[in-house]
Write a protein that holds these residues in place. Structure first.
Motif, mmCIF file in Angstrom:
data_model
loop_
_atom_site.group_PDB
_atom_site.id
_atom_site.type_symbol
_atom_site.label_atom_id
_atom_site.label_comp_id
_atom_site.label_asym_id
_atom_site.label_seq_id
_atom_site.Cartn_x
_atom_site.Cartn_y
_atom_site.Cartn_z
ATOM 1 N N ARG A 281 0.234 -53.771 -6.657
ATOM 2 C CA ARG A 281 0.595 -52.894 -5.536
ATOM 3 C C ARG A 281 2.001 -52.349 -5.820
ATOM 4 O O ARG A 281 2.145 -51.609 -6.785
ATOM 5 N N SER A 282 2.994 -52.741 -5.042
ATOM 6 C CA SER A 282 4.355 -52.267 -5.354
ATOM 7 C C SER A 282 5.041 -53.173 -6.376
ATOM 8 O O SER A 282 6.238 -53.036 -6.628
ATOM 9 N N LYS B 209 2.764 -58.872 -2.348
ATOM 10 C CA LYS B 209 2.305 -58.742 -0.948
ATOM 11 C C LYS B 209 0.783 -58.773 -1.010
ATOM 12 O O LYS B 209 0.158 -57.784 -1.414
ATOM 13 N N ALA C 266 0.440 -49.468 4.106
ATOM 14 C CA ALA C 266 -0.900 -49.609 3.511
ATOM 15 C C ALA C 266 -1.493 -50.988 3.777
ATOM 16 O O ALA C 266 -2.512 -51.344 3.181
ATOM 17 N N ARG D 259 -2.448 -49.264 -10.236
ATOM 18 C CA ARG D 259 -1.644 -49.415 -9.038
ATOM 19 C C ARG D 259 -2.591 -49.109 -7.871
ATOM 20 O O ARG D 259 -3.035 -47.950 -7.709
ATOM 21 N N ALA D 260 -2.975 -50.146 -7.113
ATOM 22 C CA ALA D 260 -3.866 -49.924 -5.974
ATOM 23 C C ALA D 260 -3.050 -49.248 -4.885
ATOM 24 O O ALA D 260 -2.446 -49.896 -4.044
ATOM 25 N N GLY D 261 -2.999 -47.941 -4.952
ATOM 26 C CA GLY D 261 -2.184 -47.172 -4.029
ATOM 27 C C GLY D 261 -1.830 -45.840 -4.645
ATOM 28 O O GLY D 261 -2.401 -45.458 -5.675
ATOM 29 N N ALA D 262 -0.877 -45.155 -4.024
ATOM 30 C CA ALA D 262 -0.567 -43.788 -4.456
ATOM 31 C C ALA D 262 0.623 -43.725 -5.416
ATOM 32 O O ALA D 262 0.526 -43.207 -6.526
ATOM 33 N N GLY D 263 1.774 -44.266 -4.982
ATOM 34 C CA GLY D 263 3.010 -44.118 -5.758
ATOM 35 C C GLY D 263 3.048 -45.074 -6.932
ATOM 36 O O GLY D 263 2.823 -46.272 -6.770
ATOM 37 N N LYS E 273 7.487 -53.532 3.989
ATOM 38 C CA LYS E 273 6.693 -52.303 3.868
ATOM 39 C C LYS E 273 5.227 -52.597 4.166
ATOM 40 O O LYS E 273 4.601 -53.407 3.485
ATOM 41 N N ARG F 280 9.351 -43.435 0.189
ATOM 42 C CA ARG F 280 10.159 -44.367 -0.606
ATOM 43 C C ARG F 280 11.607 -44.276 -0.136
ATOM 44 O O ARG F 280 12.107 -43.187 0.150
ATOM 45 N N ASN G 269 -5.528 -45.477 0.433
ATOM 46 C CA ASN G 269 -4.831 -46.174 1.529
ATOM 47 C C ASN G 269 -4.118 -45.197 2.474
ATOM 48 O O ASN G 269 -3.316 -45.601 3.308
HETATM 49 C C1 3PG Z 1 1.519 -46.487 -1.927
HETATM 50 O O1 3PG Z 1 2.265 -45.920 -2.741
HETATM 51 O O2 3PG Z 1 0.284 -46.472 -2.048
HETATM 52 C C2 3PG Z 1 2.112 -47.154 -0.725
HETATM 53 O O3 3PG Z 1 3.497 -47.115 -0.772
HETATM 54 C C3 3PG Z 1 1.595 -48.563 -0.479
HETATM 55 O O4 3PG Z 1 2.289 -49.577 -1.150
HETATM 56 P P1 3PG Z 1 1.855 -51.107 -1.062
HETATM 57 O O5 3PG Z 1 0.545 -51.279 -1.744
HETATM 58 O O6 3PG Z 1 2.953 -51.861 -1.756
HETATM 59 O O7 3PG Z 1 1.759 -51.496 0.375
#
Ligand code: 3PG
Length: 307
Positions: free
Chosen positions: A56-57, A10, A275, A76-80, A272, A225, A103
């Motif tokens: 990302r994901s 994405k 972000a 991982r540009a993001g949290a999870g 999704k 999630r 994000n």
């Molecule tokens: C995250 O964990 O930062 C979000 O779920 C964003 O995920 P994405 O980058 O796939 O939109």
């Protein structure tokens, strides 16, 4: 030459790619870009000679990690980071990182946006309800949860939170009512907004019994999630409680069943997109690029998530 790959199924907003390029090329590295790929073979081929990568994901499986022979750092540009095989990273001497907080405002804005959309019946012209005066429960008071709390206060909602990892005093200092148990959160709130990660402890933890504690007209909001939901329990609840609704940024595996049976009681984004804003892409992308450069140049392991 040190090579950094952006691998995003994405894609980031173009401005974010440009911002990442500036950081990467500014450090004297080469930037490679793999966007909107449809086959994991493309990802496996793209990682072959890279030193660092931003995802990302995208699924960084053991196969991907082991194909990346020069890889030193994956961000991982993001949290999870449940999409990264952390064990494979550790075994191969690779540092895995996330970019916490970068994000989170975007995700929080979407959570409230989806709530308004459902409350106003998908803007179909019929009378809906307001958010003002309703109770919202923040399930996990981290970066996104805090933003949701703030925005919800602006709507005139009463905000509750449950987070066993955050001191009650810290939650209450934000003008949020901290509750002692997860059951109390669900039984107190018309809306519950989920912000827990997906891991062995949380998967399928949002189940029938917990959701059934919600008051009349309860609505679960999921920008976390899909794996944390016990879908079987959720479907049973949708059957047993005609007042209950579910809104999510990550469509469940049983989305077709919702579409067939529960019109008006659910909303799922087509892809999704919590972000998916220019600001979040730029913030998380730049953070990720800087973290890669700082790791390679100075061994800085801030935001490392694997052992
Ligand atoms: C995250 O964990 O930062 C979000 O779920 C964003 O995920 P994405 O980058 O796939 O939109």
């Amino acid at each position: 030459m040190t090579k950094v790959l952006i691998a995003t199924d994405k894609p980031f907003a173009p401005a974010a790619v440009n911002a990442i390029r500036e950081v990467v090329e500014g450090a004297g590295y080469e930037l490679a870009l793999l966007e909107s790929y449809t086959d994991k073979a493309e990802l496996i081929a793209a990682v072959a000679d890279v030193d660092g990568m931003i995802i990302r994901s995208d699924k960084a499986t053991r196969e991907v990690i082991e194909a990346a022979k020069n890889l030193k750092v994956i961000v991982r540009a993001g949290a999870g980071y449940d999409n990264i095989d952390l064990e494979a990273c550790t075994e191969n001497g690779i540092v895995a990182m996330n970019t916490p907080g970068q994000n989170s405002n975007a995700v929080a804005e979407l959570a409230l946006g989806m709530m308004v959309f459902l409350a106003r019946k998908g803007y179909n012209g019929k009378a809906g309800v307001e958010l003002r005066g309703k109770n919202i429960g923040i399930h996990a008071y981290g970066n996104v949860g805090k933003h949701v709390a703030n925005i919800a206060k602006g709507f005139g909602m009463t905000v509750y939170a449950f987070d066993p990892f955050v001191a009650k005093e810290a939650i209450e200092a934000d003008g949020v009512k901290a509750v002692d148990t997860v059951e109390e959160l669900y039984s107190t709130c018309h809306y519950v907004s989920l912000h827990i990660p997906a891991n062995d402890k949380t998967k399928k933890s949002i189940n029938y019994d917990l959701l059934n504690k919600m008051p009349e007209g309860g609505i679960l909001v999921n920008t976390a999630r899909k794996e944390v939901i016990d879908e079987e329990g959720m479907l049973k609840l949708m059957e047993d409680r005609k007042d209950f609704a579910y809104i999510s940024d990550i469509a469940p595996d049983c989305a077709d069943e919702f579409a067939a049976k529960y019109e008006g009681r659910f909303f799922f984004t087509p892809k999704k997109m919590g972000a998916q804003t220019a600001e979040a892409n730029i913030n998380a992308g730049i953070a990720g690029a800087n973290q890669i450069v700082n790791l390679i140049e100075k061994g800085d392991e801030t935001f490392r998530v694997n052992k």
